[in-house]
Scaffold this active site. Structure first.
Site, PDB file in Angstrom:
ATOM      1  NE  ARG A 170      19.078  86.979  38.950  1.00  0.00           N
ATOM      2  CZ  ARG A 170      18.377  87.550  39.614  1.00  0.00           C
ATOM      3  NH1 ARG A 170      18.277  87.879  40.639  1.00  0.00           N
ATOM      4  NH2 ARG A 170      17.340  88.105  38.658  1.00  0.00           N
ATOM      5  CG  ASP A 178      15.861  89.801  42.936  1.00  0.00           C
ATOM      6  OD1 ASP A 178      15.995  89.221  41.971  1.00  0.00           O
ATOM      7  OD2 ASP A 178      15.724  91.188  43.079  1.00  0.00           O
ATOM      8  CE  LYS A 216      16.110  93.300  46.127  1.00  0.00           C
ATOM      9  NZ  LYS A 216      15.798  93.488  44.638  1.00  0.00           N
ATOM     10  CE  LYS A 226      32.434  87.918  41.867  1.00  0.00           C
ATOM     11  NZ  LYS A 226      33.400  88.744  41.474  1.00  0.00           N
ATOM     12  NE  ARG A 283      24.591  96.901  41.782  1.00  0.00           N
ATOM     13  CZ  ARG A 283      23.830  96.242  42.554  1.00  0.00           C
ATOM     14  NH1 ARG A 283      22.389  96.356  42.544  1.00  0.00           N
ATOM     15  NH2 ARG A 283      23.895  95.134  43.468  1.00  0.00           N
ATOM     16  CG  HIS A 307      28.710  93.007  36.262  1.00  0.00           C
ATOM     17  ND1 HIS A 307      28.361  93.197  37.534  1.00  0.00           N
ATOM     18  CD2 HIS A 307      27.870  93.427  35.628  1.00  0.00           C
ATOM     19  CE1 HIS A 307      26.948  93.338  37.719  1.00  0.00           C
ATOM     20  NE2 HIS A 307      26.602  93.669  36.066  1.00  0.00           N
TER      21      HIS A 307
HETATM   22  C1  LIG Z   1      21.778  89.940  37.218  1.00  0.00           C
HETATM   23  C2  LIG Z   1      22.020  89.987  38.645  1.00  0.00           C
HETATM   24  C3  LIG Z   1      21.281  89.847  39.610  1.00  0.00           C
HETATM   25  C4  LIG Z   1      21.673  89.913  40.777  1.00  0.00           C
HETATM   26  N1  LIG Z   1      20.687  89.621  41.961  1.00  0.00           N
HETATM   27  C5  LIG Z   1      21.172  89.418  43.118  1.00  0.00           C
HETATM   28  C6  LIG Z   1      20.435  89.057  44.130  1.00  0.00           C
HETATM   29  O1  LIG Z   1      19.107  88.461  44.212  1.00  0.00           O
HETATM   30  N2  LIG Z   1      21.067  89.146  45.589  1.00  0.00           N
HETATM   31  C7  LIG Z   1      22.103  89.559  45.843  1.00  0.00           C
HETATM   32  O2  LIG Z   1      22.649  89.527  47.016  1.00  0.00           O
HETATM   33  N3  LIG Z   1      23.014  90.162  44.697  1.00  0.00           N
HETATM   34  C8  LIG Z   1      22.565  89.937  43.455  1.00  0.00           C
HETATM   35  N4  LIG Z   1      23.301  90.560  42.518  1.00  0.00           N
HETATM   36  C9  LIG Z   1      24.507  90.951  42.903  1.00  0.00           C
HETATM   37  C10 LIG Z   1      25.774  90.187  42.868  1.00  0.00           C
HETATM   38  O3  LIG Z   1      25.557  89.446  44.068  1.00  0.00           O
HETATM   39  C11 LIG Z   1      27.039  91.090  43.084  1.00  0.00           C
HETATM   40  O4  LIG Z   1      26.969  91.690  44.119  1.00  0.00           O
HETATM   41  C12 LIG Z   1      27.514  92.008  41.993  1.00  0.00           C
HETATM   42  O5  LIG Z   1      26.874  91.479  40.740  1.00  0.00           O
HETATM   43  C13 LIG Z   1      28.973  92.389  41.945  1.00  0.00           C
HETATM   44  O6  LIG Z   1      29.447  90.870  41.657  1.00  0.00           O
HETATM   45  P1  LIG Z   1      30.285  90.727  40.163  1.00  0.00           P
HETATM   46  O7  LIG Z   1      30.624  89.424  40.240  1.00  0.00           O
HETATM   47  O8  LIG Z   1      29.314  91.362  39.056  1.00  0.00           O
HETATM   48  O9  LIG Z   1      31.573  91.845  40.041  1.00  0.00           O
HETATM   49  P2  LIG Z   1      32.634  92.441  41.108  1.00  0.00           P
HETATM   50  O10 LIG Z   1      32.921  91.204  42.221  1.00  0.00           O
HETATM   51  O11 LIG Z   1      31.970  93.752  41.577  1.00  0.00           O
HETATM   52  O12 LIG Z   1      33.772  92.559  40.205  1.00  0.00           O
HETATM   53  C14 LIG Z   1      34.898  91.891  39.986  1.00  0.00           C
HETATM   54  C15 LIG Z   1      35.585  91.999  38.510  1.00  0.00           C
HETATM   55  O13 LIG Z   1      34.609  92.264  37.599  1.00  0.00           O
HETATM   56  C16 LIG Z   1      34.859  93.055  36.709  1.00  0.00           C
HETATM   57  N5  LIG Z   1      33.850  94.134  36.527  1.00  0.00           N
HETATM   58  C17 LIG Z   1      32.783  94.440  37.477  1.00  0.00           C
HETATM   59  N6  LIG Z   1      32.106  95.552  37.280  1.00  0.00           N
HETATM   60  C18 LIG Z   1      32.784  95.995  36.298  1.00  0.00           C
HETATM   61  C19 LIG Z   1      32.315  97.349  35.532  1.00  0.00           C
HETATM   62  N7  LIG Z   1      31.284  98.137  35.603  1.00  0.00           N
HETATM   63  N8  LIG Z   1      33.292  97.720  34.440  1.00  0.00           N
HETATM   64  C20 LIG Z   1      34.154  96.873  33.892  1.00  0.00           C
HETATM   65  N9  LIG Z   1      34.481  95.546  34.885  1.00  0.00           N
HETATM   66  C21 LIG Z   1      33.725  95.385  35.871  1.00  0.00           C
HETATM   67  C22 LIG Z   1      36.114  93.700  37.124  1.00  0.00           C
HETATM   68  O14 LIG Z   1      37.291  92.820  36.420  1.00  0.00           O
HETATM   69  C23 LIG Z   1      36.286  93.308  38.495  1.00  0.00           C
HETATM   70  O15 LIG Z   1      37.449  93.269  39.229  1.00  0.00           O
HETATM   71  C24 LIG Z   1      22.890  90.373  41.184  1.00  0.00           C
HETATM   72  C25 LIG Z   1      23.918  90.565  40.012  1.00  0.00           C
HETATM   73  C26 LIG Z   1      23.562  90.454  38.828  1.00  0.00           C
HETATM   74  C27 LIG Z   1      24.406  90.797  37.736  1.00  0.00           C
END
Ligand SMILES: Cc1cc2nc3c(=O)[nH]c(=O)nc-3n(C[C@H](O)[C@H](O)[C@H](O)COP(=O)(O)OP(=O)(O)OC[C@H]3O[C@@H](n4cnc5c(N)ncnc54)[C@H](O)[C@@H]3O)c2cc1C
Length: 283
Positions: A160, A109, A75, A163, A265, A203
């Protein structure tokens, strides 16, 4: 606020590299690559920023020595972006010198929207100097991302796509899940068609399935993109993806400054809170 580490350990791989390295190896043995993240944010003094830059350089050496399949994420606020942009640039370039020397990779990041422009400016500068040794993150929820993605595609940058994890005002970011998913797909399509390799960080089953379908329909081979997930979440999904021939990378945070990361988280999903609470009762 002081919380005991056992509460965070589902999402944080240890308090130092020695504790995190075996977790990285375990993932590597399952065919999963890793991004290591030394936790921390918003450093306001040069001494700490210098120390952090040195720790990141040592981390790159540690990964090499232990022969791990891992790169790192950083960061810019940990390298002094809140202190002075030019000073932060020097720290970033010092780190990237090491990455280039070791044939390694550093991803920057993306933090809150106050930093987006400066982060992208520094990335574009670094990219000119260090090429494939540096990558960036795009947050689909920001309105500005359409233009940022177009510029990154023109540059064939290593992106990368996620959301977005920060609490942004309505004037800057989409709020509804359907809007965010729609723009996520739009940008994923542009990146997957227009750059050499795309990282899909989510995810979300809906987006994972969409990505698989899009790749198939557009003859994009599995070697040209990867799924990224966070340590402590959906490991069995990662394993299934690997089994089906997809590339997967898990983002593994470690360090003593885990509270802001851990809190984000927990904010994201109620299930994460339930997991922590049920663990608390078990411990
Ligand atoms: C590798 C990585 C790097 C990232 N880097 C950054 C960054 O640099 N800056 C930044 O702002 N954000 C970062 N993020 C975070 C990202 O922006 C989201 O806030 C975070 O990933 C949540 O969004 P999502 O799409 O994963 O799922 P969500 O929007 O949280 O969930 C959507 C759906 O996914 C499924 N789901 C989600 N979690 C689970 C679980 N634990 N078990 C089962 N099903 C689940 C469900 O179906 C849920 O309804 C990063 C995320 C990842 C994975």
């Amino acid at each position: 606020m002081q919380l005991p580490f056992f509460l965070a350990k589902r999402f944080v791989a240890g308090e130092d590299f020695t504790q995190a390295a075996p977790k990285v190896r375990e993932l590597n043995e399952k065919g999963i690559s890793v991004t290591l993240d030394l936790l921390g944010e918003n450093v306001t003094d040069r001494e700490t920023a210098d120390t952090t830059t040195g720790e990141y350089r040592e981390l790159l050496t540690g990964i090499r020595e232990q022969k791990l399949d891992a790169t790192i994420s950083i960061k810019l606020t940990m390298l002094g972006l809140d202190i002075d942009t030019e000073y932060c640039r020097q720290n970033l370039f010092t780190l990237l010198d090491k990455a280039r020397e070791l044939d390694q990779f550093v991803r920057i990041d993306m933090e809150g929207s106050d930093y987006t422009q400066r982060t992208l400016d520094l990335f574009h500068e670094a990219r000119k100097e260090y090429g494939r040794h540096v990558g960036i993150v795009i947050q689909a929820y920001l309105f500005r991302s359409r233009e940022d993605v177009a510029a990154l595609v023109r540059d064939n940058a290593d992106v990368r796509l996620c959301k977005g994890a920060y609490s942004e005002p309505r004037s800057l970011a989409y709020k509804s899940m359907s809007d965010i998913r729609a723009v996520f797909k739009e940008y994923a399509a542009e990146l997957m068609k227009g750059t050499d390799f795309t990282r899909i960080a989510t995810h979300d089953d809906h987006l994972i399935e969409w990505t698989k379908r899009f790749a198939e329909e557009n003859s994009i081979p599995k070697e040209k993109f990867e799924f990224q997930m966070l340590y402590g979440l959906r490991l069995s999904t990662c394993e299934e993806l690997v089994k089906d021939g997809y590339r997967v990378r898990v983002y593994v945070p470690y360090g003593t400054m885990w509270l802001p990361y851990y809190t984000r988280r927990l904010r994201e999903r109620k299930e994460n809170i339930w997991f922590i609470l049920s663990n608390m009762f078990r411990n």
